[in-house]
Design a protein around this motif. Sequence first.
Motif: not given
Length: 245
Positions: A162, A167, A169-170, A172-177, A183, A220
């Motif tokens: 990214c 960064y 926001l991205a 936070k998103r990948v670590n929530s998955k 991650e 996406y």
Amino acid sequence: MNIEEKEGIEIDFWKNSETENPTTFTNQNFLNKMSEAKIFYHLFLRYKLYFNNANSILEIGGGQGWASCLVKKEQNSSSVQLSDISHYAIESLIYWEKIFNVKLENKFACKSYEIPLPDKSVDLVYCFAAAHHFVEQKKTLKEIKRVLKPNGVCLYLYEPTCRKFIYPLAFKRVNSKRPEVPEDLLIVKEILRFGRELGLKSSYDYFYSTESRGPIATVYYLILSKFKFLAHVLPCTANFIFIKE
């Protein structure tokens, strides 16, 4: 979380995973890895010239070693070595060697920035969807440069990337998955800068494959593939090439 804690989680994941620990070999593990293998093999063919020109090949962050086994199957005359930070992961290599009917020349556990090989000893270093886990990015590239022969190549394949402004926001998103393992994403300009500061010829290209992605991610990446300028703004998978001149 400090570096030691992150590395400890990476090491112990392979010990504690119900489906990927070295004491057993599960159908789920096999199917998951073979889904990834489709993507890796596509990239192997894309960059086959680099593999063909390499007498000695090292995978870093290789986990259980299935990708190294696939490379050995295709490049039987090349010396193929596997490394990962976790010796628990490498213990499962025996299963994949049996599946692919190959035998790697060497395997060892090490940090990505502490590779126990001599200077100028490897033609090609590669990793698949692993570089974003390396906690010391510049030190890793410096170590890779050390072990590469002149004109040697390093490939970072299928890496989440990214731009710096998006960064947080991205991340936070990948670590929530996947919260069980830390991650991260590679910031494109930062990785390229590290490589160039170390004297490596550094480049990248975005990779829009929809293989083995969920429905939302498939849509996406279809959009990104049609409107490629968006990859320069939004998170996108990419491949990096570093050449030691």
